[in-house]
Design a protein around this motif. Structure first.
Motif, PDB file in Angstrom:
ATOM      1  N   GLY A 112       0.833  -1.206   0.000  1.00 25.80           N
ATOM      2  CA  GLY A 112       0.000   0.000   0.000  1.00 25.80           C
ATOM      3  C   GLY A 112       0.863   1.250   0.000  1.00 25.80           C
ATOM      4  O   GLY A 112       2.056   1.177   0.338  1.00 25.80           O
ATOM      5  N   PRO A 113       0.267   2.386  -0.375  1.00 25.44           N
ATOM      6  CA  PRO A 113       1.037   3.636  -0.481  1.00 25.44           C
ATOM      7  C   PRO A 113       1.767   3.958   0.821  1.00 25.44           C
ATOM      8  O   PRO A 113       1.200   3.794   1.910  1.00 25.44           O
ATOM      9  CB  PRO A 113      -0.041   4.682  -0.792  1.00 25.44           C
ATOM     10  CG  PRO A 113      -1.179   3.910  -1.367  1.00 25.44           C
ATOM     11  CD  PRO A 113      -1.139   2.552  -0.738  1.00 25.44           C
ATOM     12  N   GLU A 131       5.263  -2.505  -6.024  1.00 29.00           N
ATOM     13  CA  GLU A 131       5.043  -1.147  -6.551  1.00 29.00           C
ATOM     14  C   GLU A 131       3.605  -0.966  -7.037  1.00 29.00           C
ATOM     15  O   GLU A 131       3.065   0.139  -6.967  1.00 29.00           O
ATOM     16  CB  GLU A 131       6.068  -0.849  -7.650  1.00 29.00           C
ATOM     17  CG  GLU A 131       7.483  -0.698  -7.058  1.00 29.00           C
ATOM     18  CD  GLU A 131       8.584  -0.535  -8.099  1.00 29.00           C
ATOM     19  OE1 GLU A 131       8.297  -0.703  -9.301  1.00 29.00           O
ATOM     20  OE2 GLU A 131       9.732  -0.250  -7.691  1.00 29.00           O
ATOM     21  N   ALA A 132       2.998  -2.058  -7.521  1.00 30.80           N
ATOM     22  CA  ALA A 132       1.602  -1.954  -7.995  1.00 30.80           C
ATOM     23  C   ALA A 132       0.662  -1.542  -6.864  1.00 30.80           C
ATOM     24  O   ALA A 132      -0.422  -1.016  -7.113  1.00 30.80           O
ATOM     25  CB  ALA A 132       1.157  -3.286  -8.596  1.00 30.80           C
ATOM     26  N   VAL A 174       7.454  -0.119   7.536  1.00 32.75           N
ATOM     27  CA  VAL A 174       7.877  -1.437   7.014  1.00 32.75           C
ATOM     28  C   VAL A 174       6.940  -2.533   7.551  1.00 32.75           C
ATOM     29  O   VAL A 174       6.953  -2.827   8.744  1.00 32.75           O
ATOM     30  CB  VAL A 174       9.342  -1.740   7.435  1.00 32.75           C
ATOM     31  CG1 VAL A 174       9.762  -3.125   6.951  1.00 32.75           C
ATOM     32  CG2 VAL A 174      10.285  -0.675   6.888  1.00 32.75           C
ATOM     33  N   PRO A 175       6.133  -3.165   6.665  1.00 32.70           N
ATOM     34  CA  PRO A 175       5.225  -4.211   7.164  1.00 32.70           C
ATOM     35  C   PRO A 175       5.918  -5.568   7.310  1.00 32.70           C
ATOM     36  O   PRO A 175       5.571  -6.339   8.206  1.00 32.70           O
ATOM     37  CB  PRO A 175       4.139  -4.284   6.089  1.00 32.70           C
ATOM     38  CG  PRO A 175       4.813  -3.799   4.830  1.00 32.70           C
ATOM     39  CD  PRO A 175       5.904  -2.855   5.236  1.00 32.70           C
ATOM     40  N   ILE A 176       6.848  -5.890   6.405  1.00 38.74           N
ATOM     41  CA  ILE A 176       7.553  -7.180   6.446  1.00 38.74           C
ATOM     42  C   ILE A 176       8.969  -6.974   5.912  1.00 38.74           C
ATOM     43  O   ILE A 176       9.245  -5.996   5.212  1.00 38.74           O
ATOM     44  CB  ILE A 176       6.873  -8.268   5.561  1.00 38.74           C
ATOM     45  CG1 ILE A 176       6.814  -7.822   4.082  1.00 38.74           C
ATOM     46  CG2 ILE A 176       5.482  -8.614   6.071  1.00 38.74           C
ATOM     47  CD1 ILE A 176       6.440  -8.937   3.124  1.00 38.74           C
ATOM     48  N   VAL A 177       9.842  -7.927   6.245  1.00 36.00           N
ATOM     49  CA  VAL A 177      11.176  -7.971   5.639  1.00 36.00           C
ATOM     50  C   VAL A 177      11.192  -9.188   4.727  1.00 36.00           C
ATOM     51  O   VAL A 177      10.693 -10.257   5.108  1.00 36.00           O
ATOM     52  CB  VAL A 177      12.265  -8.104   6.732  1.00 36.00           C
ATOM     53  CG1 VAL A 177      13.641  -8.329   6.117  1.00 36.00           C
ATOM     54  CG2 VAL A 177      12.261  -6.851   7.620  1.00 36.00           C
ATOM     55  N   MET A 178      11.761  -9.028   3.520  1.00 35.11           N
ATOM     56  CA  MET A 178      11.858 -10.181   2.613  1.00 35.11           C
ATOM     57  C   MET A 178      13.319 -10.575   2.397  1.00 35.11           C
ATOM     58  O   MET A 178      14.237  -9.785   2.624  1.00 35.11           O
ATOM     59  CB  MET A 178      11.202  -9.859   1.266  1.00 35.11           C
ATOM     60  CG  MET A 178       9.705  -9.791   1.395  1.00 35.11           C
ATOM     61  SD  MET A 178       8.778 -10.276  -0.058  1.00 35.11           S
ATOM     62  CE  MET A 178       9.231 -11.940  -0.401  1.00 35.11           C
ATOM     63  N   LEU A 179      13.536 -11.794   1.942  1.00 33.38           N
ATOM     64  CA  LEU A 179      14.885 -12.275   1.642  1.00 33.38           C
ATOM     65  C   LEU A 179      14.739 -13.297   0.513  1.00 33.38           C
ATOM     66  O   LEU A 179      13.958 -14.241   0.640  1.00 33.38           O
ATOM     67  CB  LEU A 179      15.477 -12.931   2.894  1.00 33.38           C
ATOM     68  CG  LEU A 179      16.954 -13.292   2.877  1.00 33.38           C
ATOM     69  CD1 LEU A 179      17.825 -12.043   2.733  1.00 33.38           C
ATOM     70  CD2 LEU A 179      17.337 -14.026   4.163  1.00 33.38           C
TER      71      LEU A 179
END
Ligand SMILES: Cc1ncc(COP(=O)(O)O)c(C=O)c1O
Length: 455
Positions: A112-113, A131-132, A174-179
């Motif tokens: 989300g924005p 980004e969408a 920051v809602p989540i961290v990705m790897l």
């Protein structure tokens, strides 16, 4: 040491149509010098992607026949769920038709924005789906990842200091961290178990879930076993379990390390998140026990997950790329080192220094490989990344050509042939010219742009 052979026999074959260079010159002109526009029948060795191109085993084909097509509660789903949880012990396993569908569902909930989502390097569909939603995707891979010559064994590692800083300064966004393991957009480079654990620890301290993009989890675990101190005596399966034990969820494309031709999943521990994901799934993919797949696809994935952690297979898989890398290096072809798990990346900008980035050295090399030997590769450079949203064009950070290896499809003589084709192209490298684009769409132009060779 004895040759590491393909650890399988061939029972079903697909003929390859052997074209001539003259024929291929005509086909290139017809395709507007864009290899995506070729008919696959006109390709001798197809290294465009390792995604969905695996050869399935006899056991997988047998499982396809066992597939149950019930709308709800299919036994195929429960076999799929058990196979996933055997390796990745997440509470909720939600099937999807491919990796990007799992991403779209996840980011429709947590994106989300104004949101910021860090990773080592987001794959392009991950970035696109973030980004969408109006959120920002941030890449925080270690600096060595950008140095093609650095021998760092884990060039996919997260830059932990930058992650810590981002979470301290902008944590509320920051809602989540990705790897991403392995780091596809960074050359298929692995992430160490230590780095996965530290990333999880930092995320947990800041109260953020860690979601692993696990497309090439088995290749990553093999690199951990071979390269990380203290891991060599452990089984790949145990390493895989450790990789996911510290995470809160994962996205997956089964078209990679599940030996399937289609499929994916989103797995989560959090009850609320999983309920929201299932609701979204029902809207866009299907009921939660099939998620856009046929029951037979779920069964093929279940068996594939058992086969992919076979260490004989992984040894052969990684050795194939190393073998090609060594031969190309001996020919003086610059490559990204160490070679990654699923592909060899050639540094076309260094190989063809006479071609400026805006005349697409990667595209020129990819076209030359097809013309000389019918090999289809993929430009990863200025064609793919050079067009900006305002219509301007700038050189990409690098101009690479990716030789992605389908799983269990080609043999060592195919690899030797590839090297011979490179030898021929290297012999005429000074005479290779760039291209210009004659038509292109506004976005993702590499798929459909048409080119013309410069005189
Ligand atoms: C690291 C990574 N993440 C996500 C995806 C997306 O998966 P799919 O092609 O199944 O949508 C890919 C596909 O290449 C990938 O390599």
């Amino acid at each position: 040491m004895k040759t590491i052979i393909e650890p399988f026999r061939i029972k079903v074959v697909e003929p390859i149509r052997l074209t001539t260079p003259e024929e291929r010159r005509g086909l290139l002109a017809k395709a507007g010098w864009n290899l995506f526009a070729l008919h696959a029948d006109d390709v001798i060795i197809d290294l465009l992607t390792d995604s969905g191109t695996s050869a399935m085993s006899a056991e997988q084909w047998a499982a396809v026949m066992r597939g149950d097509e019930s709308y709800a509660g299919s036994p195929s789903f429960y076999r799929f769920e058990a196979a996933v949880r055997e390796l990745m012990p997440f509470r909720h396993v939600i099937p999807a038709h491919q990796g990007r569908a799992a991403e779209a569902i996840l980011f429709s909930i947590v994106g989300g924005p104004g949101k910021v989502i860090p990773s080592n390097t987001h794959f392009d569909t991950t970035r696109g789906n973030i980004e969408a939603t109006g959120a920002t995707a941030v890449d925080l891979v270690i600096g060595e990842a950008h140095d093609f010559e650095s021998p760092h064994p884990f060039k996919g590692n997260m830059d932990l200091a930058r992650l810590e800083r981002l979470l301290s300064e902008q944590g509320e966004h920051v809602p989540i961290v990705m790897l991403t393991v392995t780091n596809n957009a960074g050359g298929g480079q692995p992430v160490s178990l230590a780095s996965i654990r530290s990333t999880a620890e930092i995320a947990r301290r800041h109260g953020k879930p860690l979601i692993i993009d696990g497309c090439r989890f088995a290749e990553n675990a093999w690199f951990v076993k071979c390269r990380e101190p203290g891991q060599s005596g452990r089984s790949v399966k145990d390493i895989v379990r450790d990789m996911f034990a510290v995470a809160d969820g994962m996205t997956m494309s089964a078209k990679k390390d599940a030996f399937a031709n289609i499929g994916g999943w989103l797995a989560l521990n959090d009850e609320k998140l999983a309920a929201a994901a299932r609701n979204r799934l029902i809207l866009t993919e299907g009921f939660p026990t099939y998620g856009g797949l046929a029951g037979r696809d779920l069964d093929a994935i279940a068996v594939g997950l058992g086969e992919i952690v076979d260490e004989q297979y992984l040894r052969y898989r990684v050795r194939t790329n190393e073998y090609i890398g060594e031969k190309l290096t001996a020919l003086g072809v610059p490559i990204v080192r160490p070679v990654g798990g699923h592909a060899v990346f050639v540094d076309a900008r260094r190989f063809l220094p006479q071609i400026p980035p805006l005349q697409y050295p990667g595209q020129s090399l990819a076209v030359a490989l097809y013309e000389s030997g019918g090999i289809r590769s993929c430009e990863i450079g200025t064609v793919m990344f050079g067009l900006k949203p305002d219509g301007s064009e700038v050189p990409a950070e690098m101009d690479l050509v990716r030789l992605a290896m389908p799983r269990r499809v080609y043999t060592q003589s195919h690899a030797d042939y590839l090297v011979e084709v490179f030898e021929e192209v290297a012999g005429r490298r000074e005479r290779l010219k760039g291209l210009r684009i004659v038509s292109q769409p506004r976005q993702l132009r590499h798929f459909t742009a048409r080119f013309e060779p410069l005189a």
